[in-house]
Design a protein around this motif. Structure first.
Motif, mmCIF file in Angstrom:
data_model
loop_
_atom_site.group_PDB
_atom_site.id
_atom_site.type_symbol
_atom_site.label_atom_id
_atom_site.label_comp_id
_atom_site.label_asym_id
_atom_site.label_seq_id
_atom_site.Cartn_x
_atom_site.Cartn_y
_atom_site.Cartn_z
ATOM 1 N N GLY A 155 0.839 -1.194 0.000
ATOM 2 C CA GLY A 155 0.000 0.000 0.000
ATOM 3 C C GLY A 155 0.873 1.243 0.000
ATOM 4 O O GLY A 155 1.902 1.279 0.678
ATOM 5 N N SER A 156 0.475 2.261 -0.747
ATOM 6 C CA SER A 156 1.310 3.469 -0.802
ATOM 7 C C SER A 156 1.286 4.215 0.539
ATOM 8 O O SER A 156 2.102 5.083 0.781
ATOM 9 C CB SER A 156 0.865 4.384 -1.940
ATOM 10 N N ALA A 157 0.331 3.851 1.422
ATOM 11 C CA ALA A 157 0.282 4.483 2.751
ATOM 12 C C ALA A 157 0.611 3.473 3.851
ATOM 13 O O ALA A 157 0.169 3.603 4.996
ATOM 14 C CB ALA A 157 -1.099 5.098 2.988
ATOM 15 N N ASP A 158 1.390 2.447 3.504
ATOM 16 C CA ASP A 158 1.748 1.403 4.480
ATOM 17 C C ASP A 158 2.736 1.970 5.493
ATOM 18 O O ASP A 158 3.841 2.386 5.133
ATOM 19 C CB ASP A 158 2.371 0.209 3.738
ATOM 20 N N GLU A 159 2.338 1.965 6.774
ATOM 21 C CA GLU A 159 3.175 2.541 7.821
ATOM 22 C C GLU A 159 4.400 1.672 8.143
ATOM 23 O O GLU A 159 5.266 2.065 8.906
ATOM 24 C CB GLU A 159 2.336 2.815 9.078
ATOM 25 N N MET A 160 4.475 0.462 7.524
ATOM 26 C CA MET A 160 5.634 -0.409 7.757
ATOM 27 C C MET A 160 6.455 -0.604 6.481
ATOM 28 O O MET A 160 7.295 -1.512 6.401
ATOM 29 C CB MET A 160 5.176 -1.760 8.298
ATOM 30 N N CYS A 161 6.163 0.210 5.493
ATOM 31 C CA CYS A 161 6.903 0.061 4.234
ATOM 32 C C CYS A 161 6.838 1.372 3.458
ATOM 33 O O CYS A 161 6.048 1.528 2.538
ATOM 34 C CB CYS A 161 6.295 -1.076 3.412
ATOM 35 N N GLU A 162 7.694 2.304 3.865
ATOM 36 C CA GLU A 162 7.700 3.620 3.239
ATOM 37 C C GLU A 162 8.098 3.482 1.766
ATOM 38 O O GLU A 162 9.049 2.787 1.430
ATOM 39 C CB GLU A 162 8.701 4.486 4.010
ATOM 40 N N LYS A 163 7.321 4.156 0.909
ATOM 41 C CA LYS A 163 7.444 3.970 -0.544
ATOM 42 C C LYS A 163 8.884 4.167 -1.056
ATOM 43 O O LYS A 163 9.436 3.305 -1.744
ATOM 44 C CB LYS A 163 6.494 4.953 -1.232
ATOM 45 N N GLN A 164 9.490 5.292 -0.691
ATOM 46 C CA GLN A 164 10.838 5.563 -1.208
ATOM 47 C C GLN A 164 11.851 4.558 -0.683
ATOM 48 O O GLN A 164 12.809 4.202 -1.373
ATOM 49 C CB GLN A 164 11.280 6.978 -0.821
ATOM 50 N N LEU A 165 11.636 4.089 0.552
ATOM 51 C CA LEU A 165 12.581 3.117 1.135
ATOM 52 C C LEU A 165 12.515 1.792 0.380
ATOM 53 O O LEU A 165 13.542 1.190 0.077
ATOM 54 C CB LEU A 165 12.286 2.914 2.622
ATOM 55 N N LEU A 166 11.282 1.336 0.074
ATOM 56 C CA LEU A 166 11.169 0.063 -0.659
ATOM 57 C C LEU A 166 11.752 0.228 -2.067
ATOM 58 O O LEU A 166 12.444 -0.658 -2.564
ATOM 59 C CB LEU A 166 9.719 -0.416 -0.739
ATOM 60 N N GLU A 167 11.500 1.370 -2.685
ATOM 61 C CA GLU A 167 12.044 1.579 -4.029
ATOM 62 C C GLU A 167 13.572 1.616 -3.994
ATOM 63 O O GLU A 167 14.236 1.109 -4.902
ATOM 64 C CB GLU A 167 11.436 2.835 -4.657
ATOM 65 N N GLY A 168 14.118 2.162 -2.900
ATOM 66 C CA GLY A 168 15.574 2.181 -2.731
ATOM 67 C C GLY A 168 16.144 0.781 -2.585
ATOM 68 O O GLY A 168 17.160 0.428 -3.205
ATOM 69 N N VAL A 169 15.478 -0.054 -1.782
ATOM 70 C CA VAL A 169 15.930 -1.441 -1.590
ATOM 71 C C VAL A 169 15.825 -2.188 -2.930
ATOM 72 O O VAL A 169 16.740 -2.904 -3.337
ATOM 73 C CB VAL A 169 15.080 -2.151 -0.508
ATOM 74 N N ALA A 170 14.705 -1.996 -3.611
ATOM 75 C CA ALA A 170 14.488 -2.687 -4.893
ATOM 76 C C ALA A 170 15.589 -2.341 -5.895
ATOM 77 O O ALA A 170 16.060 -3.207 -6.634
ATOM 78 C CB ALA A 170 13.116 -2.337 -5.458
ATOM 79 N N SER A 171 16.027 -1.086 -5.874
ATOM 80 C CA SER A 171 17.057 -0.676 -6.841
ATOM 81 C C SER A 171 18.399 -1.360 -6.554
ATOM 82 O O SER A 171 19.235 -1.498 -7.439
ATOM 83 C CB SER A 171 17.224 0.843 -6.833
ATOM 84 N N LYS A 172 18.582 -1.813 -5.300
ATOM 85 C CA LYS A 172 19.838 -2.506 -4.950
ATOM 86 C C LYS A 172 19.749 -4.022 -5.139
ATOM 87 O O LYS A 172 20.760 -4.725 -5.062
ATOM 88 C CB LYS A 172 20.205 -2.221 -3.480
ATOM 89 N N MET A 173 18.536 -4.522 -5.335
ATOM 90 C CA MET A 173 18.356 -5.974 -5.439
ATOM 91 C C MET A 173 18.911 -6.516 -6.750
ATOM 92 O O MET A 173 18.815 -5.871 -7.788
ATOM 93 C CB MET A 173 16.873 -6.340 -5.316
ATOM 94 N N LYS A 174 19.470 -7.734 -6.673
ATOM 95 C CA LYS A 174 20.006 -8.379 -7.882
ATOM 96 C C LYS A 174 18.885 -9.092 -8.641
ATOM 97 O O LYS A 174 19.009 -9.385 -9.820
ATOM 98 C CB LYS A 174 21.082 -9.397 -7.488
ATOM 99 N N ALA A 175 17.823 -9.409 -7.945
ATOM 100 C CA ALA A 175 16.724 -10.183 -8.542
ATOM 101 C C ALA A 175 15.887 -9.314 -9.483
ATOM 102 O O ALA A 175 15.780 -8.113 -9.283
ATOM 103 C CB ALA A 175 15.830 -10.717 -7.427
ATOM 104 N N PRO A 176 15.261 -9.938 -10.498
ATOM 105 C CA PRO A 176 14.266 -9.200 -11.286
ATOM 106 C C PRO A 176 13.091 -8.897 -10.351
ATOM 107 O O PRO A 176 12.607 -9.801 -9.665
ATOM 108 C CB PRO A 176 13.821 -10.205 -12.364
#
Length: 220
Positions: A155-176
């Protein structure tokens, strides 16, 4: 089909949602820290997948210890892999909230153990990237090790998964990887002004189309 999966000296309660035609791929699905396998979102997703030809096995594992939950998930993967009733070519591991952390942890462990391609991918529903208001400690180490395809539905308003933080982690992931944001949804996927059914239809369709893309890629 209800089953009991041996786990140490206990059993895990589980339910197979079986498609009409024989399925070559399956999804193993588990719940978050609260609730069990009958959490409405899981029931809805399992029914949707089975009606679209994908076997779904959902299970309950109570316990708030992530290592314990991971061990249980691993047991269920082994159980399905050795099942004579459902001979599958591969499975996708899926979980909601803490269940998705356990799924990620299993994939990381199993990928270190063997070069087995039974596990095809990871589906994270409301991945709890951090505790509410505690964004300095990210639970991302398993995600960074994973190589198989990953779908995040958050959810874009998920209090346990801030949008920019998840996008930052995703950009570092090796997986598709792919992230589907459910607009204005909180950690429980509730959206003001939308019914649960409506939100679930969106999530179920996203999960299925991603699964189909990844199964097709395997076979091209």
């Amino acid at each position: 089909v209800k089953v009991k999966i041996p786990f140490g000296n206990k059993y895990l309660d589980a339910i197979f949602s079986v498609p009409k035609k024989k399925s070559t791929y399956g999804v193993i699905l588990t719940h978050g820290a609260g609730g069990d396998m009958n959490f409405p979102h899981l029931v809805s997703l399992a029914a949707y997948l089975a009606s679209h030809g994908v076997l779904c096995l959902r299970f309950t594992c109570k316990g708030l210890n992530i290592a314990y939950r991971t061990k249980a998930f691993k047991t269920v993967v082994e159980y399905l892999k050795l099942s004579d009733d459902y001979k599958l070519s591969g499975v996708f591991l899926a979980g909601r909230s803490m269940g998705s952390r356990a799924a990620a942890s299993v994939i990381r462990q199993l990928s270190q153990d063997d070069d087995d391609d039974f596990i095809q991918g990871l589906i994270c529903l409301s991945y709890p990237l951090h505790q509410p208001k505690l964004q300095s400690k990210l639970r991302d180490e398993d995600l960074l090790f994973i190589r198989c395809p990953v779908l995040f539905v958050s959810g874009s308003a998920d209090e346990m998964c801030e949008k920019q933080l998840l996008e930052g982690v995703a950009s570092k992931m090796k997986a598709p990887k792919k992230i589907h944001w459910v607009g204005k949804a909180n950690h429980g996927m509730a959206v003001k002004g939308r019914t649960t059914e409506d939100v679930m239809e969106e999530i179920n369709a996203q999960v299925f189309s991603w699964l189909r893309e990844n199964i097709e890629l395997e076979h091209e």
